[in-house]
Enzyme design. Structure first.
Site, mmCIF file in Angstrom:
data_model
loop_
_atom_site.group_PDB
_atom_site.id
_atom_site.type_symbol
_atom_site.label_atom_id
_atom_site.label_comp_id
_atom_site.label_asym_id
_atom_site.label_seq_id
_atom_site.Cartn_x
_atom_site.Cartn_y
_atom_site.Cartn_z
ATOM 1 N N VAL A 506 0.810 -1.358 0.001
ATOM 2 C CA VAL A 506 0.184 0.130 -0.147
ATOM 3 C C VAL A 506 0.674 1.327 0.017
ATOM 4 O O VAL A 506 1.818 1.314 0.743
ATOM 5 C CB VAL A 506 -0.839 0.028 1.339
ATOM 6 C CG1 VAL A 506 -1.756 1.129 1.086
ATOM 7 C CG2 VAL A 506 -1.678 -1.406 1.353
ATOM 8 N N ASP A 615 -10.797 -12.413 6.826
ATOM 9 C CA ASP A 615 -9.413 -11.901 7.200
ATOM 10 C C ASP A 615 -9.368 -10.908 8.290
ATOM 11 O O ASP A 615 -8.970 -9.874 8.267
ATOM 12 C CB ASP A 615 -8.705 -11.676 5.899
ATOM 13 C CG ASP A 615 -7.240 -11.556 6.191
ATOM 14 O OD1 ASP A 615 -6.205 -10.864 5.495
ATOM 15 O OD2 ASP A 615 -6.647 -12.234 7.325
#
Ligand SMILES: *[C@@H]1O[C@H](CO)[C@@H](O)[C@H](O)[C@H]1NC(C)=O
Ligand SMILES: *[C@@H]1O[C@H](CO)[C@@H](O)[C@H](O)[C@H]1NC(C)=O
Ligand SMILES: *[C@@H]1O[C@H](CO)[C@@H](O)[C@H](O)[C@H]1NC(C)=O
Ligand SMILES: *[C@@H]1O[C@H](CO)[C@@H](O)[C@H](O)[C@H]1NC(C)=O
Ligand SMILES: *[C@@H]1O[C@H](CO)[C@@H](O)[C@H](O)[C@H]1NC(C)=O
Ligand SMILES: *[C@@H]1O[C@H](CO)[C@@H](O)[C@H](O)[C@H]1NC(C)=O
Ligand SMILES: *[C@@H]1O[C@H](CO)[C@@H](O)[C@H](O)[C@H]1NC(C)=O
Ligand SMILES: *[C@@H]1O[C@H](CO)[C@@H](O)[C@H](O)[C@H]1NC(C)=O
Ligand SMILES: *[C@@H]1O[C@H](CO)[C@@H](O)[C@H](O)[C@H]1NC(C)=O
Length: 797
Positions: A506, A615
């Site tokens: 990211v 997740d």
């Protein structure tokens, strides 16, 4: 009476021709009319009604409605689409004595067009052009008594708010019908309508369907999943005892956009680009032009690789080059030279027998007839001996075609492709004995030309594909479609890395308007562009204060990037486990836990399609400037498909959050997220990782926690760094909730909705039993021997 009269006189005066040019009205009442250059303009100034023509050289004029703010004349509705008038000054659009709106051609004194509605009123009627492009004929005294409206009698444009419905009582279905060509609004060959089973279809000549939306699944049409409500549009689907239809409304009414049944047989969504003063297309179906039935007409051949998709097969020429120039290929092609077969045998020029021209890798035409012959030679003879036979193919067997050839496609790779032999006059084909050095030279020159043309065509098609992609950049439902180069620029060539979480890294970026964004580069994604776009558009519609909003995406070649809002306070794990100076206080932790629970509740229960996150862990909880939690990475499981399990199970530390049913390879439900949430809640309470692995033995906090909670000693679980500064009732509640969430049996775990209620203190939380599985579960996260295949429920809806 007096003032009313004065008003009418004034109105009459206002619309008299001399003044009308500058003071256009939005309606036609009894005794008023439109003629020549006079126009109606809707109250907000969005639409105009009047006479128009798209072909200045013709004397064909139509009454239509078009956009006032669009510089390119773009009619959205046409009254007399098949019956133009030749002199607008002698034509009159008025309210006829029966109350209908009618177009009168005074030069031949005939009624050209009428709304032809049943008028059930004793007072007069009025026709009003509304600001959404709808022309309404209604009772002059009662505006809710509507007799007719253009939006329910569409031509080729489906405006925002309009509907294409099937009337179940009368059995009549409304249709969008394409224009004949780009200048002639007369009904063309392609139409869109809703079928009895509730899906929309596109038909050729009202008979052959070549594309459907698929059935409505309660949320979207199965074949156009990208059409789900988002920032840009709201979609509604109505199916009651009277009618069945679909409708869309644009949320931002400053966007000028329209959906049309195009002359090329595709439905297209177009948007007006003010900067470049042109319409750009950002959606169309069917995507491939050659999927449109009979698009290139008889003896025309479609080719996706070329700019102008249609061409004539060898030996044929365009029947009407003018129509072809206007985008109407339906007339197809005609033979250059007459065939020998069936011709007058007296003439010497027809002395030679017809021959066949071979076309390889083509999609064979429709409506071939199988013949029982045993060789390709016999197949050829069978065709040659019947003068109406125009082509044959010998593949799995002998197939011959009589009459026109339709739907031929070149450079075709499909399974139904093959080699076609087309019958031509002998003089169209070179005779073999002529081939010598000269024709060799000619062949060389021809080959060179072909190569040059191929290169040009290739470059053009690449440019067009680029342009298409750029065009898509604007909007995709809720989302912005970014170019890769733009993202490269705003992230300073991906220089500021925020982290490398699951499925990719990211990076931080700053948009031109100085909004900070986080750009996630997805790795290992093997999904096709279309599917990716569909999935991402669905994600774009999911909005909740406790979910990280997806702003846009980029899909170029193999590159797949997602663009989110930047969250200044990073992820929850850095605040729980790493920083000792700024310990999160208890009230912040409780608020965060509740926020996460609300976000998950939304994903599980409030979205139109249940999403299992799969997740949940502190790394995937981001904190905004005010420390509000936002769940990240939802929907990625579905986006990544099978890659997900590979990435997930190779991520260190993830295993501690996985529910037993997952580890045991059983079916996964939203309760798997509840389990992970429970595990994470324990970490929020204790400020420690649940599992500690060391040489002196492993320590697994959830076991200890379950026992303490069972003994009513939850306060022992609290993070020591808080030094007891906490609301002990909340510590007690949240500990119990956590232990309920991590129950072995998923039916014993609460739903996220119940978790929210428990944390809000609306429901009393009893003492949970100790999970059995937990005690036996000591899995070393480094141990990769567990084959944790991703459960199908994580990625299939
Ligand atoms: C229309 O014109 C006729 C005759 O000129 C008049 O009697 C009538 O009142 C008018 N109607 C309206 C609505 O102005
Ligand atoms: C008007 O409607 C009637 C039925 O309501 C129909 O028979 C007639 O053909 C229509 N006329 C025109 C010009 O559309
Ligand atoms: C029209 O007028 C007649 C007689 O005055 C009356 O019977 C009828 O109900 C009226 N119709 C409507 C739609 O107002
Ligand atoms: C106006 O028209 C609507 C629809 O036909 C009708 O329901 C309503 O009663 C009418 N109102 C008046 C005041 O006549
Ligand atoms: C529409 O509703 C009818 C019954 O009301 C039902 O039989 C039909 O399947 C529905 N069609 C769709 C497309 O939902
Ligand atoms: C369309 O169908 C009609 C009959 O329904 C037929 O007469 C006409 O030739 C067809 N048009 C074309 C272009 O094939
Ligand atoms: C857009 O919609 C809003 C509210 O619905 C309205 O106030 C505004 O006038 C509309 N603007 C245009 C350009 O139609
Ligand atoms: C022309 O001659 C061929 C044979 O050479 C024959 O098959 C065909 O029927 C003849 N056509 C006419 C119109 O006589
Ligand atoms: C040619 O084929 C057509 C279509 O099958 C058939 O109707 C016609 O009789 C055939 N003509 C001859 C001469 O065999």
């Amino acid at each position: 009476m007096g003032p009313a009269c004065a008003f009418i006189v004034l109105m009459f005066f206002l619309i008299s021709p001399s003044i009308c040019a500058s003071h256009a009205s939005d309606s036609i009442t009894t005794n008023q009319s439109i003629s020549g250059k006079q126009k109606l303009i809707s109250v907000g100034g969005n639409f105009v009604l009047g006479f128009f023509t798209k072909d200045e050289s013709s004397a064909k004029f139509y009454i239509g409605i078009w956009y006032k703010k669009v510089s390119e004349l773009t009619p959205v509705w046409v009254a007399n689409r098949a019956t133009p008038v030749s002199d607008t000054t002698k034509s009159l659009l008025h309210i006829s004595p029966d109350g209908n709106l009618a177009l009168l051609d005074q030069s031949i004194n005939s009624l050209v067009w009428s709304t032809n509605a049943t008028i059930s009123s004793n007072s007069s009627t009025v026709a009003v052009l509304l600001d959404n492009g709808n022309l309404v004929l209604r009772d002059a005294d009662n505006s809710s008594n509507i007799f007719w409206q253009s939006i329910e009698n569409p031509t080729h444009t489906w405006l925002s708010g309009g509907k294409i419905a099937l009337n179940k009582i009368t059995g009549v279905s409304q249709r969008l019908i394409s224009w004949k060509n780009s200048e002639d609004p007369a009904p063309g060959l392609f139409s869109l309508e809703i079928k009895k089973d509730g899906q929309y279809q596109i038909q050729w000549n009202m008979s052959k369907s070549y594309w459907t939306t698929g059935l409505w699944d309660g949320r979207a049409f199965t074949k156009v999943p990208e059409m789900t409500s988002g920032y840009m549009c709201d979609y509604t689907y109505v199916n009651n005892s009277e009618e069945n239809y679909f409708s869309y409304t644009l949320k931002d009414n400053s966007t000028i956009s329209r959906l049309i049944m195009d002359v090329k047989g595709q439905i297209k969504m177009l948007i007006w680009e003010e900067v470049n003063q042109k319409w750009i297309q950002f959606w169309s179906e069917p995507e491939a032009q050659c999927e449109v039935t009979a698009f290139c007409g008889p003896f025309g051949s479609c080719n996706e690789q070329t700019l102008q998709k249609c061409s004539c097969v060898k030996g044929f020429n365009q029947k009407s080059p003018k129509d072809w120039g206007l985008g109407d290929y339906s007339g197809g092609c005609v033979r250059n030279k007459r065939l020998h077969c069936g011709a007058n045998n007296n003439s010497a020029s027809f002395s030679e027998q017809d021959k066949f021209f071979q076309m390889s890798s083509v999609r064979l035409p429709d409506l071939g007839q199988a013949l029982q012959v045993s060789s390709d030679h016999e197949c050829m003879l069978a065709c040659l001996n019947n003068c109406s036979c125009t082509a044959y193919a010998y593949g799995a067997g002998c197939t011959v075609w009589y009459g026109d050839l339709l739907n031929l496609q070149e450079q075709y790779e499909g399974l139904d492709g093959g080699t076609l032999f087309i019958r031509l006059a002998a003089s169209e084909l070179p005779s073999h004995h002529k081939i010598g050095s000269v024709s060799g030279l000619v062949a060389g020159v021809v080959a060179a030309v072909v190569v040059v043309v191929a290169v040009v065509v290739f470059i053009l098609s690449v440019t067009i594909r680029r342009r298409r992609r750029r065009a898509f950049r604007l909007v995709n439902g809720a989302l912005v479609v970014f170019r890769y180069s733009d993202l490269q620029r705003v992230t300073k060539n991906f220089s500021h890395k925020l982290g490398s979480g699951s499925f990719g890294s990211v990076f931080k970026g700053v948009l031109l308007d100085s909004t900070a964004i986080a750009v996630k580069k997805l790795e290992g994604l093997r999904q096709g562009e279309k599917q990716f776009r569909a999935e991402v558009s669905t994600l774009g519609t999911i909005q909740h204060v406790n979910l990280v909003p997806l702003r846009g995406f980029c899909v170029e070649g193999t590159k797949r990037l997602l663009v989110f809002d930047y969250m200044p306070n990073g992820s929850l794990d850095s605040h729980l486990f790493h920083s000792n100076d700024n310990v999160l206080d208890w009230s912040a932790r409780y608020r965060i836990a509740l926020g996460i629970a609300r976000g998950l509740e939304y994903l599980h229960e409030k979205c139109r399609e249940c999403i299992i996150h799969c997740d949940i862990k502190p790394e995937n909880i981001l904190l905004d400037a005010e420390f509000n939690p936002k769940v990240a990475d939802f929907g990625l499981a579905k986006l990544l498909g099978r890659e997900f399990s590979h990435v997930l199970t190779s991520m260190r530390g993830t295993i501690g959050y996985l529910a037993p049913e997952w580890i045991l390879g059983l079916a996964i439900t939203p309760k798997a997220d509840v389990y992970s949430f429970g595990m994470m809640l324990l970490e929020i309470i204790s400020g420690k990782r649940n599992a500690k692995w060391s040489e002196n033995g492993s320590h697994y906090f959830p076991v200890e926690a379950a026992m303490k909670v069972n003994e009513n000693m939850a306060h022992c679980l609290l993070d020591e760094r808080l030094e007891g500064n906490a609301n002990m009732e909340e510590v007690n509640t949240s500990s119990r909730v956590a232990c309920w969430c991590i129950q072995d049996m998923e039916n014993q775990r609460p739903t996220m909705g119940m978790v929210v209620q428990m944390l809000e203190g609306l429901v009393e939380v009893t003492v949970p039993p100790i999970s059995v599985f937990l005690q036996g579960l000591v899995i070393d996260p480094e141990d990769q021997s567990h084959n944790l295949e991703i459960p199908a429920s994580c990625y299939s809806s």
